[in-house]
Design a protein around this motif. Sequence first.
Motif, PDB file in Angstrom:
ATOM      1  N   ASN A 109     -12.348 -54.742   6.767  1.00  0.00           N
ATOM      2  CA  ASN A 109     -12.882 -53.764   6.611  1.00  0.00           C
ATOM      3  C   ASN A 109     -12.964 -52.149   6.967  1.00  0.00           C
ATOM      4  O   ASN A 109     -12.340 -51.582   6.371  1.00  0.00           O
ATOM      5  CB  ASN A 109     -14.006 -53.875   7.267  1.00  0.00           C
ATOM      6  N   ALA A 110     -12.263 -51.927   8.284  1.00  0.00           N
ATOM      7  CA  ALA A 110     -11.954 -50.710   8.581  1.00  0.00           C
ATOM      8  C   ALA A 110     -10.086 -50.360   8.446  1.00  0.00           C
ATOM      9  O   ALA A 110     -10.075 -48.927   7.872  1.00  0.00           O
ATOM     10  CB  ALA A 110     -11.589 -50.791  10.389  1.00  0.00           C
ATOM     11  N   MET A 111      -9.127 -51.292   7.810  1.00  0.00           N
ATOM     12  CA  MET A 111      -8.295 -50.954   7.027  1.00  0.00           C
ATOM     13  C   MET A 111      -8.929 -50.467   5.942  1.00  0.00           C
ATOM     14  O   MET A 111      -8.179 -49.208   5.227  1.00  0.00           O
ATOM     15  CB  MET A 111      -7.068 -51.156   7.136  1.00  0.00           C
ATOM     16  N   PHE A 112      -9.458 -51.027   4.889  1.00  0.00           N
ATOM     17  CA  PHE A 112      -9.956 -51.156   4.029  1.00  0.00           C
ATOM     18  C   PHE A 112     -10.312 -49.217   3.869  1.00  0.00           C
ATOM     19  O   PHE A 112      -9.931 -48.351   2.908  1.00  0.00           O
ATOM     20  CB  PHE A 112     -10.660 -51.526   3.358  1.00  0.00           C
TER      21      PHE A 112
ATOM     22  N   PHE B 144      -2.892 -46.294  10.756  1.00  0.00           N
ATOM     23  CA  PHE B 144      -2.532 -45.687   9.131  1.00  0.00           C
ATOM     24  C   PHE B 144      -2.703 -43.624   9.768  1.00  0.00           C
ATOM     25  O   PHE B 144      -1.594 -43.900   8.938  1.00  0.00           O
ATOM     26  CB  PHE B 144      -4.645 -46.094   8.841  1.00  0.00           C
ATOM     27  N   ASN B 145      -3.328 -43.466  10.521  1.00  0.00           N
ATOM     28  CA  ASN B 145      -2.789 -41.828  10.954  1.00  0.00           C
ATOM     29  C   ASN B 145      -1.708 -42.433  11.406  1.00  0.00           C
ATOM     30  O   ASN B 145      -0.179 -41.604  10.631  1.00  0.00           O
ATOM     31  CB  ASN B 145      -3.584 -41.754  11.253  1.00  0.00           C
ATOM     32  N   PHE B 146      -0.959 -43.258  12.399  1.00  0.00           N
ATOM     33  CA  PHE B 146       0.829 -43.511  12.406  1.00  0.00           C
ATOM     34  C   PHE B 146       1.556 -43.184  11.604  1.00  0.00           C
ATOM     35  O   PHE B 146       2.548 -42.663  11.226  1.00  0.00           O
ATOM     36  CB  PHE B 146       0.484 -44.053  13.622  1.00  0.00           C
ATOM     37  N   GLY B 147       1.300 -44.206  10.527  1.00  0.00           N
ATOM     38  CA  GLY B 147       2.159 -44.824   9.729  1.00  0.00           C
ATOM     39  C   GLY B 147       2.523 -43.565   8.457  1.00  0.00           C
ATOM     40  O   GLY B 147       3.576 -43.188   8.057  1.00  0.00           O
ATOM     41  N   ILE B 148       1.107 -43.454   8.295  1.00  0.00           N
ATOM     42  CA  ILE B 148       1.574 -41.686   6.990  1.00  0.00           C
ATOM     43  C   ILE B 148       1.924 -40.573   7.905  1.00  0.00           C
ATOM     44  O   ILE B 148       2.649 -40.368   6.811  1.00  0.00           O
ATOM     45  CB  ILE B 148       0.241 -41.204   6.699  1.00  0.00           C
TER      46      ILE B 148
ATOM     47  N   VAL C 172       2.973 -34.155  -4.077  1.00  0.00           N
ATOM     48  CA  VAL C 172       3.447 -35.967  -4.534  1.00  0.00           C
ATOM     49  C   VAL C 172       3.855 -36.908  -3.478  1.00  0.00           C
ATOM     50  O   VAL C 172       4.748 -36.302  -3.145  1.00  0.00           O
ATOM     51  CB  VAL C 172       4.356 -35.524  -5.894  1.00  0.00           C
ATOM     52  N   GLN C 173       2.815 -37.666  -2.801  1.00  0.00           N
ATOM     53  CA  GLN C 173       3.200 -38.698  -1.601  1.00  0.00           C
ATOM     54  C   GLN C 173       4.308 -39.184  -2.298  1.00  0.00           C
ATOM     55  O   GLN C 173       5.087 -39.695  -3.430  1.00  0.00           O
ATOM     56  CB  GLN C 173       2.399 -38.935  -1.308  1.00  0.00           C
ATOM     57  N   ASN C 174       5.558 -39.279  -0.526  1.00  0.00           N
ATOM     58  CA  ASN C 174       6.642 -40.004  -2.004  1.00  0.00           C
ATOM     59  C   ASN C 174       6.343 -41.945  -1.442  1.00  0.00           C
ATOM     60  O   ASN C 174       5.109 -41.994  -1.285  1.00  0.00           O
ATOM     61  CB  ASN C 174       7.649 -40.086  -0.800  1.00  0.00           C
ATOM     62  N   GLY C 175       7.793 -42.559  -1.868  1.00  0.00           N
ATOM     63  CA  GLY C 175       7.114 -44.143  -2.376  1.00  0.00           C
ATOM     64  C   GLY C 175       6.982 -44.446  -0.753  1.00  0.00           C
ATOM     65  O   GLY C 175       6.228 -45.326  -0.410  1.00  0.00           O
ATOM     66  N   ALA C 176       7.277 -44.211   0.462  1.00  0.00           N
ATOM     67  CA  ALA C 176       6.869 -45.569   1.361  1.00  0.00           C
ATOM     68  C   ALA C 176       5.422 -44.811   2.341  1.00  0.00           C
ATOM     69  O   ALA C 176       4.909 -46.012   2.121  1.00  0.00           O
ATOM     70  CB  ALA C 176       7.576 -44.579   2.381  1.00  0.00           C
ATOM     71  N   VAL C 177       4.660 -43.742   1.551  1.00  0.00           N
ATOM     72  CA  VAL C 177       4.394 -43.637   1.680  1.00  0.00           C
ATOM     73  C   VAL C 177       2.695 -44.232   1.273  1.00  0.00           C
ATOM     74  O   VAL C 177       1.744 -44.804   1.062  1.00  0.00           O
ATOM     75  CB  VAL C 177       3.308 -41.675   1.839  1.00  0.00           C
ATOM     76  N   GLN C 178       2.981 -44.279  -0.564  1.00  0.00           N
ATOM     77  CA  GLN C 178       2.104 -44.683  -1.695  1.00  0.00           C
ATOM     78  C   GLN C 178       2.249 -46.201  -1.886  1.00  0.00           C
ATOM     79  O   GLN C 178       0.873 -46.885  -0.428  1.00  0.00           O
ATOM     80  CB  GLN C 178       3.002 -44.828  -2.559  1.00  0.00           C
ATOM     81  N   ASN C 179       3.286 -46.991  -0.772  1.00  0.00           N
ATOM     82  CA  ASN C 179       3.219 -48.321  -0.636  1.00  0.00           C
ATOM     83  C   ASN C 179       1.731 -48.441   1.077  1.00  0.00           C
ATOM     84  O   ASN C 179       1.772 -50.243   0.473  1.00  0.00           O
ATOM     85  CB  ASN C 179       5.201 -48.918  -0.186  1.00  0.00           C
ATOM     86  N   PHE C 180       2.997 -48.352   2.342  1.00  0.00           N
ATOM     87  CA  PHE C 180       1.858 -48.160   3.147  1.00  0.00           C
ATOM     88  C   PHE C 180       0.677 -47.898   2.711  1.00  0.00           C
ATOM     89  O   PHE C 180      -0.450 -49.125   3.512  1.00  0.00           O
ATOM     90  CB  PHE C 180       2.427 -47.330   3.963  1.00  0.00           C
ATOM     91  N   ILE C 181       0.179 -47.263   1.495  1.00  0.00           N
ATOM     92  CA  ILE C 181      -1.499 -46.874   1.418  1.00  0.00           C
ATOM     93  C   ILE C 181      -1.768 -48.239   0.823  1.00  0.00           C
ATOM     94  O   ILE C 181      -3.116 -48.635   1.620  1.00  0.00           O
ATOM     95  CB  ILE C 181      -1.821 -45.776   0.701  1.00  0.00           C
TER      96      ILE C 181
ATOM     97  N   PHE D 271      -0.600 -50.900   1.257  1.00  0.00           N
ATOM     98  CA  PHE D 271      -1.002 -51.993   2.301  1.00  0.00           C
ATOM     99  C   PHE D 271      -1.489 -52.567   2.972  1.00  0.00           C
ATOM    100  O   PHE D 271      -2.744 -53.408   2.802  1.00  0.00           O
ATOM    101  CB  PHE D 271       0.546 -52.592   3.151  1.00  0.00           C
ATOM    102  N   CYS D 272      -2.651 -51.133   3.395  1.00  0.00           N
ATOM    103  CA  CYS D 272      -3.671 -51.264   4.074  1.00  0.00           C
ATOM    104  C   CYS D 272      -4.932 -51.571   3.009  1.00  0.00           C
ATOM    105  O   CYS D 272      -5.850 -51.102   4.097  1.00  0.00           O
ATOM    106  CB  CYS D 272      -3.350 -49.682   4.648  1.00  0.00           C
ATOM    107  N   VAL D 273      -4.478 -50.949   1.716  1.00  0.00           N
ATOM    108  CA  VAL D 273      -5.902 -51.277   0.855  1.00  0.00           C
ATOM    109  C   VAL D 273      -5.847 -52.834   0.480  1.00  0.00           C
ATOM    110  O   VAL D 273      -7.076 -53.716   0.877  1.00  0.00           O
ATOM    111  CB  VAL D 273      -5.961 -50.496   0.129  1.00  0.00           C
ATOM    112  N   ILE D 274      -4.964 -53.404   0.213  1.00  0.00           N
ATOM    113  CA  ILE D 274      -4.554 -54.676  -0.600  1.00  0.00           C
ATOM    114  C   ILE D 274      -4.829 -55.635  -0.051  1.00  0.00           C
ATOM    115  O   ILE D 274      -4.578 -56.856   0.501  1.00  0.00           O
ATOM    116  CB  ILE D 274      -4.501 -54.617  -1.561  1.00  0.00           C
ATOM    117  N   GLY D 275      -3.060 -55.163   0.805  1.00  0.00           N
ATOM    118  CA  GLY D 275      -2.365 -56.126   1.710  1.00  0.00           C
ATOM    119  C   GLY D 275      -2.805 -57.084   2.997  1.00  0.00           C
ATOM    120  O   GLY D 275      -2.716 -57.747   2.819  1.00  0.00           O
TER     121      GLY D 275
END
Length: 460
Positions: free
Chosen positions: A267-270, A406-410, A425-434, A436-440
Amino acid sequence: MLSAKLFDTRIKSEKVENKEKWLGYFIGPISVILMNSILSNYLNVYYTDVLDISGIWGGLFISAFPIVAKTLDVLTFIYMGIIVDRTRSRQGKARPWILFSAPLLTICMILLFVVPKGNDNLTAIWIFVSYTVFYAVAYTMYSTAHTLMVPLSTHSEDERSKLSLITNTPNMVAGSLIAILFPCIVVPLIGVNRRLWVSVMLGVAAAALPMILLEYFFTRERVTEQSIMQEETESEKISLREQFSCCLKSRQWVILMIYLILIQTVNAMFSASTFYYCNWVLGSYNDGYTQALFYALGQAPLGIGIVLCRPVCNKLGKGKAMVGGFVLAFVGVLICLINPGNLVLVLTGQVVRTIGLIPSTFMISSMLGDALDEVEQVSGRRCDGFSSSVMNCITTLMGGIALCIFNFGISRLGYQAPTETFIPVQNGAVQNFIIFCVIGVQAAAYPVIALLQLVSIKKN
């Protein structure tokens, strides 16, 4: 002070009555739940997009301060549990702290947003202190007491289940307000204008005070009253180690705490990443509808859950209902993962996921009450304040860890904050990390949680 009749509960019935249910357990908690939802979903956005503090101390501050603050919060939760267990008053042991927390929550909410700018060190100190005081003092005081209100309201398991359903329904109401009002109207209107953000949060803080008082005046601690009448005051003399030992004798208590560690991490990551996911992956920045659809359609099944939850749990049992629910939630997450950028597919998956989470959403307070009763049965002692502290420590620590990750990652992957004139426009790495945090994270955790509940059923 608490001996004055002015502070007496307005609930006189020995059984739970309607005004207690709706004023004390439904309307009263909405304000703090709404306040906490706003902070969980938008405070970090205010820091990164409005105040733009990502660069303070080379990104170290925004990555590290949440876990430091939350660690202090864990310590105060432990101490608050001791205080609650040792509180003896005409108003009970938990309710007085709801009363004391009311003005503190209002003041501290305001301090979180009136942050001085111009000096990075001063900004960092202000954010750390205001964040710590809000969560480690004001919210700790309220949350420790609020968590215990259902378990302390009655010994009746059926009545606790009803109250658990009612007291967790405001989460849906607050979530709906956040889902529709904020992304559709408030956030697009205030944008990254700091003055407008502060004005909105002042209004939220002011509205909270009278509603917290409703919860105080329209609840009652019948279990505490019975304990005092029976002169069961041993908890004043029990050390934390002894209380922990008592709790470990209860299988229900142990499984509940493991479950909380897992679900609160998810829940916290979400919560930390949903705004960013809707703005940078699923839709466009503050488009006014993507986040609203994600929240509103994703949370809509909870409305049906208010009606269906108790009948389903009564027929299957809470354990089996939760096992099936988490399996269904996992299926919903897999649907989202097929194409995390496709709005229709993600919304479909979110609806399926939320249907699966109905039992766990509404029955948590009842599960705590059952676990506390089992602790009393196997050890002969009640460990209410200690258990509330452990629950809140788990929620707090997982929230801090999630926000740090999350903050460290972005920040490390190159997140770009928007301005009033430029939307990057956020780069692909930022988008993939986001993603992961929401769904992965959900995809990894839900099968484990379902297995844990299944083991619990077999052992019982």
